[in-house]
Design an enzyme around this catalytic site. Structure first.
Site, PDB file in Angstrom:
ATOM      1  N   SER A 179      -0.359  -2.668   1.707  1.00 49.54           N
ATOM      2  CA  SER A 179       0.660  -3.564   1.162  1.00 49.54           C
ATOM      3  C   SER A 179       0.527  -4.944   1.783  1.00 49.54           C
ATOM      4  CB  SER A 179       2.061  -3.010   1.471  1.00 49.54           C
ATOM      5  OG  SER A 179       3.078  -3.932   1.115  1.00 49.54           O
ATOM      6  N   TYR A 198       7.731   0.852   7.541  1.00 49.22           N
ATOM      7  CA  TYR A 198       6.889   0.611   6.373  1.00 49.22           C
ATOM      8  C   TYR A 198       5.764  -0.385   6.664  1.00 49.22           C
ATOM      9  CZ  TYR A 198       5.489  -0.086   1.538  1.00 49.22           C
ATOM     10  OH  TYR A 198       4.751  -0.141   0.388  1.00 49.22           O
TER      11      TYR A 198
END
Length: 271
Positions: free
Chosen positions: A142, A156
């Site tokens: 990401s 995350y």
């Protein structure tokens, strides 16, 4: 050498980027192994892709939060004589809220799905790729792995940063043997991710130019791993964000990240 019909294993294949990878690779003539927790969705996707592209699509339901899941999955592949040529480590989700307000088993499951399982899958499958002199591993990371961490979704960005560094090392270790590894780093992507994390109402306020669809992300990922890129950030906007944060002093970057994250992160009060 590339097989006439490469076999691609895709985790988290039931929706979003995973399903888009399945469709794109099937269109390229790949046979598929589709895995996720939702059997009904996997079966529907497999049936659709068999009909559209005439490929073999095997469904293996799997919960990667189970510590034994990867070993069992790879044992099943071996028993069925399925040699994986492309590994798409896509399964993932977010855990919203402040770190201490979630029970430890919630975090432990998250780390197994986003860190331990993809690492173990690569370890178990890359040996066969090296022996054949051909393989592709795409670790879906990401943009969050390139910018400072934010409050909420505490693990995350950390998990995605790990996948980026892991992919770089994996790429360097195997580039001479025809095995490519790439960390694919999308930003905001239209999928179920934000529904699951409960942030749909927040991210829906983001401008349209900040978003990509799953199909565009996947095409960039396939092209990048074929070129031998170790890390690929998708979309002009995300690449610009990455470059800007890289040039900023750490203190300023962290302050800006904290300010912007309130627009799309589910956060709890500090008290």
């Amino acid at each position: 050498m590339t097989k006439a019909r490469p076999l691609s294993l895709i985790t988290g294949a039931s929706a979003g980027i995973g399903a888009a990878f399945a469709s794109a690779l099937a269109a390229r003539g790949h046979d598929l192994v589709l895995t996720a927790r939702r059997t009904d969705r996997l079966e529907a996707l497999a049936e659709e892709l068999r009909g559209q592209h005439g490929v073999n699509a095997t469904v293996l339901t799997c919960d990667l939060a189970d510590p034994h899941a990867v070993e069992q999955l790879c044992t099943t592949l071996e028993e069925r004589g399925l040699q994986v040529d492309w590994l798409i480590n896509n399964a993932g989700y977010g855990v919203p809220g402040r770190f201490d307000q979630n029970d430890w088993p919630v975090h432990a499951d998250f780390l197994r799905v986003l860190v331990t399982a993809p690492t173990e899958l690569a370890w178990r499958l890359i040996r066969g790729m090296r022996e054949l002199g051909y393989g592709r591993i795409v670790n879906v990371a990401s943009l969050a792995g390139h910018v400072p961490g934010t409050a909420g979704h505490t693990l995350y960005a950390a998990s995605k940063a790990y996948m980026i560094k892991f992919s770089q090392s994996l790429a360097l270790e195997n580039q001479e043997l025809g095995v490519h590894a790439c960390a694919l780093c999308p930003g905001f992507t239209r999928s179920e991710f934000h529904d699951v994390t409960g942030t749909r109402s927040l991210v829906s306020k983001m401008p349209a130019f900040m978003w990509q669809n799953a199909e565009a992300v996947v095409q960039e990922g396939i092209d990048a791993v074929e070129r031998g890129e170790a890390v690929h950030v998708t979309g002009w906007f995300n690449r610009t964000v990455k470059s800007l944060f890289k040039l900023m002093p750490d203190r300023l970057a962290l302050r800006m990240s904290a300010k912007q994250s309130k627009r799309y992160r589910a956060q709890d009060s500090a008290g």
